[in-house]
Write a protein that holds these residues in place. Structure first.
Motif, mmCIF file in Angstrom:
data_model
loop_
_atom_site.group_PDB
_atom_site.id
_atom_site.type_symbol
_atom_site.label_atom_id
_atom_site.label_comp_id
_atom_site.label_asym_id
_atom_site.label_seq_id
_atom_site.Cartn_x
_atom_site.Cartn_y
_atom_site.Cartn_z
ATOM 1 N N VAL A 112 -67.737 -39.744 17.731
ATOM 2 C CA VAL A 112 -68.500 -40.955 18.040
ATOM 3 C C VAL A 112 -67.638 -42.189 17.823
ATOM 4 O O VAL A 112 -67.623 -43.110 18.657
ATOM 5 N N GLN A 113 -66.873 -42.226 16.739
ATOM 6 C CA GLN A 113 -66.021 -43.381 16.464
ATOM 7 C C GLN A 113 -64.939 -43.540 17.529
ATOM 8 O O GLN A 113 -64.653 -44.657 17.971
ATOM 9 N N ARG B 280 -66.605 -44.774 20.704
ATOM 10 C CA ARG B 280 -66.945 -46.196 20.562
ATOM 11 C C ARG B 280 -65.729 -47.074 20.722
ATOM 12 O O ARG B 280 -65.776 -48.118 21.370
ATOM 13 N N SER B 281 -64.610 -46.672 20.117
ATOM 14 C CA SER B 281 -63.404 -47.493 20.233
ATOM 15 C C SER B 281 -62.885 -47.503 21.672
ATOM 16 O O SER B 281 -62.411 -48.534 22.143
ATOM 17 N N ALA C 62 -64.865 -47.228 24.344
ATOM 18 C CA ALA C 62 -65.802 -48.094 25.051
ATOM 19 C C ALA C 62 -65.535 -49.560 24.741
ATOM 20 O O ALA C 62 -65.553 -50.407 25.648
ATOM 21 N N ASP C 63 -65.264 -49.882 23.479
ATOM 22 C CA ASP C 63 -64.950 -51.259 23.104
ATOM 23 C C ASP C 63 -63.657 -51.721 23.768
ATOM 24 O O ASP C 63 -63.547 -52.869 24.223
#
Length: 148
Positions: A136-137, A140-141, A143-144
């Motif tokens: 997930v992390q 997320r990174s 996607a960011d």
């Protein structure tokens, strides 16, 4: 070229997962979809999910039961999909609900958990949760990184 970099992590499994998942995403992006139909989107999402699972399981290697089971399922996923479909059909036919204990519910969630005793199941489940958190992390990174 973009000078931004994805944040690196001190965890060696996360670094392996990062590099393998990004390579898999690059391979998926080479095959540009011919249309934006619902089927194409679902197919692309499925390929990303498989790449995600394969990247994490191969980053962990054969040290953990859940990663070995996940890699085996990915290698034989055509027969695995047929098995899942037959189970789903069989489950639809059953009318009665069977109450499962918490341990049995956990066994269903952890890949390979069906054949484990409770103490090993808890250890594998905690490791699997750590790896899912890392996934997930990383996502997320990514996607960011691409959203800014």
């Amino acid at each position: 070229m973009n000078s931004k970099r994805l944040p690196s992590s001190p965890c060696p499994h996360r670094a392996k997962f990062n590099s393998r998942f990004l390579r898999a995403l690059a391979r998926i992006n080479k095959d540009k979809p011919t249309s934006s139909s619902y089927q194409e989107i679902c197919k692309r999402n499925w390929r990303i999910k498989i790449a995600d699972d394969a990247s994490m399981a191969s980053a962990i290697g054969s040290r953990r039961v859940w990663s070995r089971v996940m890699l085996w399922k990915l290698r034989s996923r055509t027969s695995y999909r047929a098995l899942i479909r037959s189970r789903a059909i069989g489950l639809k036919r059953k009318k009665q609900k069977v109450e499962l204990s918490h341990a049995d519910q956990l066994r269903q969630l952890v890949p390979g958990g069906e054949a484990m005793d409770f103490s090993n199941l808890l250890e594998e489940a905690s490791h699997h949760i750590k790896c899912l958190t890392a996934q997930v992390q990383v996502m997320r990174s990514i996607a960011d990184f691409y959203s800014t």
